[in-house]
Motif scaffolding. Structure first.
Motif, PDB file in Angstrom:
ATOM      1  N   ILE A  98     -14.208 -15.266   8.070  1.00 28.74           N
ATOM      2  CA  ILE A  98     -13.526 -14.682   6.920  1.00 28.74           C
ATOM      3  C   ILE A  98     -13.787 -13.188   6.985  1.00 28.74           C
ATOM      4  O   ILE A  98     -14.901 -12.721   6.746  1.00 28.74           O
ATOM      5  N   GLN A  99     -12.752 -12.428   7.354  1.00 25.00           N
ATOM      6  CA  GLN A  99     -12.907 -10.994   7.623  1.00 25.00           C
ATOM      7  C   GLN A  99     -12.495 -10.207   6.379  1.00 25.00           C
ATOM      8  O   GLN A  99     -11.334 -10.158   6.017  1.00 25.00           O
ATOM      9  N   CYS A 100     -13.494  -9.563   5.723  1.00 18.45           N
ATOM     10  CA  CYS A 100     -13.259  -8.919   4.432  1.00 18.45           C
ATOM     11  C   CYS A 100     -13.166  -7.402   4.487  1.00 18.45           C
ATOM     12  O   CYS A 100     -12.838  -6.777   3.473  1.00 18.45           O
ATOM     13  N   ALA A 101     -13.471  -6.781   5.613  1.00 20.38           N
ATOM     14  CA  ALA A 101     -13.421  -5.319   5.679  1.00 20.38           C
ATOM     15  C   ALA A 101     -11.984  -4.828   5.588  1.00 20.38           C
ATOM     16  O   ALA A 101     -11.051  -5.524   5.984  1.00 20.38           O
ATOM     17  N   THR A 102     -11.814  -3.609   5.056  1.00 17.98           N
ATOM     18  CA  THR A 102     -10.497  -2.981   5.045  1.00 17.98           C
ATOM     19  C   THR A 102     -10.222  -2.419   6.437  1.00 17.98           C
ATOM     20  O   THR A 102     -10.922  -1.520   6.908  1.00 17.98           O
ATOM     21  N   VAL A 103      -9.224  -2.987   7.103  1.00 17.52           N
ATOM     22  CA  VAL A 103      -8.857  -2.572   8.463  1.00 17.52           C
ATOM     23  C   VAL A 103      -7.341  -2.424   8.538  1.00 17.52           C
ATOM     24  O   VAL A 103      -6.610  -2.878   7.652  1.00 17.52           O
ATOM     25  N   ALA A 104      -6.863  -1.814   9.609  1.00 16.91           N
ATOM     26  CA  ALA A 104      -5.425  -1.693   9.809  1.00 16.91           C
ATOM     27  C   ALA A 104      -4.813  -3.077  10.021  1.00 16.91           C
ATOM     28  O   ALA A 104      -5.412  -3.933  10.681  1.00 16.91           O
ATOM     29  N   PRO A 105      -3.637  -3.330   9.457  1.00 17.34           N
ATOM     30  CA  PRO A 105      -2.977  -4.621   9.676  1.00 17.34           C
ATOM     31  C   PRO A 105      -2.812  -4.956  11.154  1.00 17.34           C
ATOM     32  O   PRO A 105      -2.950  -6.117  11.548  1.00 17.34           O
ATOM     33  N   ALA A 108      -6.001  -6.408  12.324  1.00 20.21           N
ATOM     34  CA  ALA A 108      -6.186  -7.762  11.811  1.00 20.21           C
ATOM     35  C   ALA A 108      -5.363  -8.764  12.623  1.00 20.21           C
ATOM     36  O   ALA A 108      -5.841  -9.858  12.950  1.00 20.21           O
ATOM     37  N   ARG A 109      -4.137  -8.405  12.969  1.00 17.90           N
ATOM     38  CA  ARG A 109      -3.298  -9.303  13.769  1.00 17.90           C
ATOM     39  C   ARG A 109      -3.904  -9.527  15.151  1.00 17.90           C
ATOM     40  O   ARG A 109      -3.982 -10.667  15.635  1.00 17.90           O
ATOM     41  N   SER A 110      -4.343  -8.452  15.768  1.00 20.15           N
ATOM     42  CA  SER A 110      -4.952  -8.560  17.093  1.00 20.15           C
ATOM     43  C   SER A 110      -6.234  -9.384  17.054  1.00 20.15           C
ATOM     44  O   SER A 110      -6.485 -10.223  17.925  1.00 20.15           O
ATOM     45  N   SER A 140     -11.141 -10.412  -6.264  1.00 13.32           N
ATOM     46  CA  SER A 140      -9.779 -10.749  -5.853  1.00 13.32           C
ATOM     47  C   SER A 140      -9.754 -10.691  -4.332  1.00 13.32           C
ATOM     48  O   SER A 140     -10.257  -9.739  -3.739  1.00 13.32           O
ATOM     49  N   VAL A 141      -9.193 -11.719  -3.715  1.00 14.06           N
ATOM     50  CA  VAL A 141      -9.108 -11.784  -2.258  1.00 14.06           C
ATOM     51  C   VAL A 141      -7.640 -11.778  -1.864  1.00 14.06           C
ATOM     52  O   VAL A 141      -6.860 -12.609  -2.330  1.00 14.06           O
ATOM     53  N   MET A 142      -7.263 -10.820  -1.035  1.00 13.37           N
ATOM     54  CA  MET A 142      -5.893 -10.703  -0.539  1.00 13.37           C
ATOM     55  C   MET A 142      -5.884 -11.290   0.867  1.00 13.37           C
ATOM     56  O   MET A 142      -6.339 -10.645   1.804  1.00 13.37           O
ATOM     57  N   SER A 143      -5.393 -12.513   1.009  1.00 15.36           N
ATOM     58  CA  SER A 143      -5.681 -13.256   2.225  1.00 15.36           C
ATOM     59  C   SER A 143      -4.438 -13.779   2.928  1.00 15.36           C
ATOM     60  O   SER A 143      -3.376 -13.945   2.331  1.00 15.36           O
ATOM     61  N   SER A 176      -2.367  -5.950   4.988  1.00 18.57           N
ATOM     62  CA  SER A 176      -1.234  -5.119   4.589  1.00 18.57           C
ATOM     63  C   SER A 176      -1.240  -4.882   3.084  1.00 18.57           C
ATOM     64  O   SER A 176      -1.053  -3.746   2.613  1.00 18.57           O
ATOM     65  N   VAL A 177      -1.463  -5.942   2.307  1.00 17.58           N
ATOM     66  CA  VAL A 177      -1.490  -5.791   0.853  1.00 17.58           C
ATOM     67  C   VAL A 177      -2.710  -4.976   0.418  1.00 17.58           C
ATOM     68  O   VAL A 177      -2.617  -4.129  -0.479  1.00 17.58           O
TER      69      VAL A 177
END
Length: 312
Positions: A98-105, A108-110, A140-143, A176-177
């Motif tokens: 479960i990856q919670c850090a703010t990263v570039a979309p 995250a896809r890669s 709040s989890v944006m998943s 992204s969100v």
């Protein structure tokens, strides 16, 4: 590394303000939790709460089948998963990250593709709510992720979050969100600081200004939440200036990938970068107002005697 049979333990990598809160909420919900952090004293603090701790992600992976990453950025995600003593090599097939850090979309896809290739599940699950809500399990989890990933992570998500937004079936949508949220959060903090600088420069009492604006159409959640830090001259970092240097840079990077011009976000990034360059990077993000103090005759509120002495 030889893989071991997974247990039902949940691992939390990164025991900073948010990670410690999440680990504590998981523990309070009755889940077996193992924490991991580079700081021995931080690990000891979690053990004092009744949890267990290990020094490396590899050690954690040997005992957990759900791993929650609460680190700072993509570089740290890369290090704790794939670096020396990283977790991926030791996680059993079917384990969940479960990856919670703010990263570039795009990152995250890669990452999702790489974890799938390693036989693992991933939830792209950046979080919002601050340290207090992390501790109370009300984030709040944006998943986004597969049905299998949500099923595997259900108990952990229920313990750490009040709301889990399911935004897609593959990694990338959650980040992204979150990026939209960070765009707005950074712009609103920078705008609140500039608005307060404007009012105080015109001679308006800052407490009165706060009272009026929070009951007027110009209010925002960030204005209401961050301006009290300015009024109290308390820049203890609940969320630091450098966090928004990082996050707004990701916004800027993603805009370039999309060929989307975002001049408002760029302006906010410049203000946070200026604050960091002036030495305020590790202070609370409300310290972005100190840029105006440096550039003009603006006089900011001073801490009272109790605050100077460190009293509550």
């Amino acid at each position: 590394m030889q893989q071991q049979s997974p247990s039902s333990a949940v691992g939390v990598i990164g025991l900073g303000a948010m990670g410690m809160g999440i680990a504590s909420a998981l523990l309070e919900a009755g889940l077996p939790v193992i924490g991991c952090d580079v700081s021995a004293s931080t690990r000891d603090a979690f053990v004092a709460q009744g949890g267990r701790s290990v020094a490396t992600p590899a050690e954690l992976a040997a005992e957990c089948d759900v791993v929650v990453l609460v680190v700072v950025n993509a570089e740290q995600v890369e290090a704790v998963l794939f670096g020396e003593q990283g977790a991926v090599a030791g996680l059993a097939p079917g384990s969940l990250v479960i990856q919670c850090a703010t990263v570039a979309p795009s990152f995250a896809r890669s990452l999702g593709e790489r974890l799938t290739a390693a036989g693992l599940e991933m939830l792209d699950a950046p979080i919002s709510g601050g340290a207090a809500k992390a501790r109370s399990g009300d984030l709040s989890v944006m998943s986004s992720g597969s049905e299998a990933a949500y099923a595997k992570g259900q108990a952990a998500l229920e313990a750490m979050a009040a709301t889990v937004y399911r935004l897609g079936d593959t990694p990338g949508a959650g980040s992204s969100v979150k990026l939209v949220n960070q765009h707005l959060a950074g712009v609103h903090i920078a705008a609140a600081a500039e608005a307060m600088a404007l009012g105080m420069s015109m001679g308006i009492d800052p407490d009165t200004l706060y009272e009026v604006i929070t009951h007027s159409a110009g209010n925002s959640w960030m204005f209401e939440n961050r301006v009290p830090h300015i009024l109290k001259a308390d820049y203890t970092p609940l969320s630091a200036v450098d966090i928004f240097v990082k996050d707004l840079n990701i916004v800027h990077q993603t805009g370039r990938e999309l060929r989307l011009s975002m001049p408002v976000a760029a302006s906010a990034l410049q203000q946070f970068t200026a604050a960091s360059g002036a030495g305020f990077g590790r202070e609370d993000d409300a310290a972005v107002i100190k840029v105006y103090q440096r550039l003009s005759a603006l006089e900011l509120p001073a801490a009272n005697d109790a605050q100077r002495e460190g009293e509550p």
